[in-house]
Design an enzyme around this catalytic site. Structure first.
Site, PDB file in Angstrom:
ATOM      1  N   TYR A   1       0.831  -1.207   0.000  1.00 28.35           N
ATOM      2  CA  TYR A   1       0.000   0.000   0.000  1.00 28.35           C
ATOM      3  C   TYR A   1       0.863   1.254   0.000  1.00 28.35           C
ATOM      4  CZ  TYR A   1       0.798   0.807   5.058  1.00 28.35           C
ATOM      5  OH  TYR A   1       1.352   1.067   6.288  1.00 28.35           O
ATOM      6  N   CYS A   2       0.284   2.330  -0.543  1.00 30.20           N
ATOM      7  CA  CYS A   2       0.894   3.651  -0.513  1.00 30.20           C
ATOM      8  C   CYS A   2      -0.241   4.665  -0.481  1.00 30.20           C
ATOM      9  CB  CYS A   2       1.829   3.877  -1.701  1.00 30.20           C
ATOM     10  SG  CYS A   2       1.034   3.742  -3.323  1.00 30.20           S
ATOM     11  N   THR A   3       0.056   5.945  -0.628  1.00 30.52           N
ATOM     12  CA  THR A   3      -0.966   6.975  -0.459  1.00 30.52           C
ATOM     13  C   THR A   3      -2.042   6.919  -1.534  1.00 30.52           C
ATOM     14  OG1 THR A   3       0.690   8.419   0.543  1.00 30.52           O
ATOM     15  CG2 THR A   3      -1.364   9.447  -0.173  1.00 30.52           C
TER      16      THR A   3
END
Length: 416
Positions: free
Chosen positions: A262-264
């Site tokens: 996951y990331c932003t």
């Protein structure tokens, strides 16, 4: 400061109707029935159909110029900002799309022609692989200092570049999971971890593909802190050593282990999962739309703290994305007694606010968390050495951001 974030992500050709909707490239154009300074127009790079988003003093709404029964677009929801006129009101739109652009220089020139007289700030990067952008439009003030729209060899910065990666092939990237499915996966993994009294189990790895300072103010439960300060230096799964302390992917079974990334907003995971796929990792999954999309749909479930954002706001609580999911906290603050992971960079004590500040030493400019006592004792600096630096800026209060150096230099000259 009030604002709304709309996340528009793109997975490329072959994506579903909803994904195609969110895979729009943004540009501005005059629309007769709408104020030109208040209209944001989305253009689908594949078929050039358009959607208009209009901003006024109290709301963001959307209207479509495509057929009413079209399923290619996903409407932005109506947002009411409340009655505070004293605060800055704006909408921030984050979007990216991997798609072949034959002449990106021409696209840059065309977009600049439309945008030059409009009140739009942000970063828009284009190249042969597609577009990556964050833009804002505001009534008074902006989330970005200016508009930066240009050709960029890499849509995201990574050591060695990304132009050689097959990013236009969705089968190479990680499998996207909807926020609801992601939540179910995390709940199941965390239940197993708690039962086994371990932080990580061998069948699953929860991988935070952001920077360490982003993790410092908020992350998914069970995710380890990434020891990198910029995405460019990310090397998970690439190190020759088997040091699991610095590389959570070291010494794992590439064929049996599920990697939950996951990331932003999603683009860093799409890029890095392509690299991991080339390294032989088979079971790669990513959070569709990133954390911001998750918080809007699922609220703070399985998430702790705030979300770091790359604009003037720096930190947003989950309530900024899903207001009814929790009690609102003013100015993006969450008290650290509920988030003991958030520590002062200098003394190690718990901080009272999940928001970074830049070191007052211009030549350092480190982004760090700091308690109020250390802010005062170190005059806004991150260490003793920076206190005596020649280009020292004043200590900022609350949520102010530093301006250009010449402003402080000129003020000092006048005072002298």
């Amino acid at each position: 400061m009030r604002g709304c974030s709309a996340v528009i992500t793109g997975a490329g050709a072959g994506a579903g109707a909803g994904a195609m909707a969110m895979a729009m490239a943004m540009c501005l154009c005059p629309v007769p029935s709408m104020s030109r300074s208040r209209s944001i127009v989305g253009v689908n790079l594949k078929n050039m159909t358009v959607r208009v988003f209009q901003l006024n003093q109290k709301q963001v709404c959307s209207a479509s110029l495509s057929p009413p029964n079209s399923k290619r677009f996903l409407l932005l929801n109506h947002h009411n900002y409340g009655e505070s006129d004293a605060e800055t009101e704006f909408v921030v739109v984050n979007f990216y799309r991997f798609v072949f652009i034959k002449d990106p220089a021409a696209e840059v020139a065309r977009h600049l022609s439309f945008l030059k007289d409009l009140d739009i700030h942000g970063r828009v990067y284009l190249n042969e692989q597609g577009i990556n952008a964050q833009i804002s439009q505001a009534i008074n003030g902006h989330a970005f200092p200016k508009l930066k729209l240009r050709y960029k060899p890499s849509l995201v910065q990574l050591e060695g570049g990304i132009s050689h990666l097959p990013l236009l092939d969705p089968s190479i990237r990680a499998t996207p999971l909807a926020p609801s499915e992601w939540r179910k996966r995390l709940e199941a993994v965390n239940e197993i971890n708690e039962a086994s009294n371990e932080n990580i189990i061998t069948e699953h790895i929860l991988l935070d593909v952001r920077n360490g300072y982003e993790w410092d103010i908020g992350h998914f439960q069970g995710a380890r802190r990434p020891y990198v300060d910029c995405f460019r230096s990310t090397s998970f799964g690439l190190s020759e050593t088997e040091d699991i302390a610095s590389d959570p992917l070291a010494n794992v079974d590439k064929e049996k282990t599920d990697i939950l990334m996951y990331c932003t907003g999603g683009i860093r995971c799409d890029v890095y999962s392509t690299i991991l796929r080339q390294q032989g990792f088979q079971n790669l999954y990513t959070l569709k739309g990133g954390v911001s999309h998750y918080l809007k749909n699922e609220g703070p479930a399985e998430w702790v703290g705030n979300l770091f954002v790359f604009d003037s706001r720096l930190s947003l609580p989950p309530s900024a994305y899903k207001p009814k999911s929790m009690v609102k906290v003013s100015k993006g603050e969450l008290v650290s007694k509920n988030n003991p992971f958030a520590r002062c960079y200098i003394c190690g004590s718990q901080v009272s606010e999940l928001r970074h500040r830049n070191c007052a030493n211009l030549d350092c400019n480190l982004l760090f968390l700091c308690c109020k006592d250390c802010v005062k004792d170190f005059r806004g600096c991150c260490c003793v050495n920076c206190i005596t630096a020649p280009r020292l800026r004043p200590v900022l209060s609350e949520h102010q951001r530093y301006k250009k150096w010449h402003i402080y230099r000129d003020l000092e000259c006048k005072a002298s």
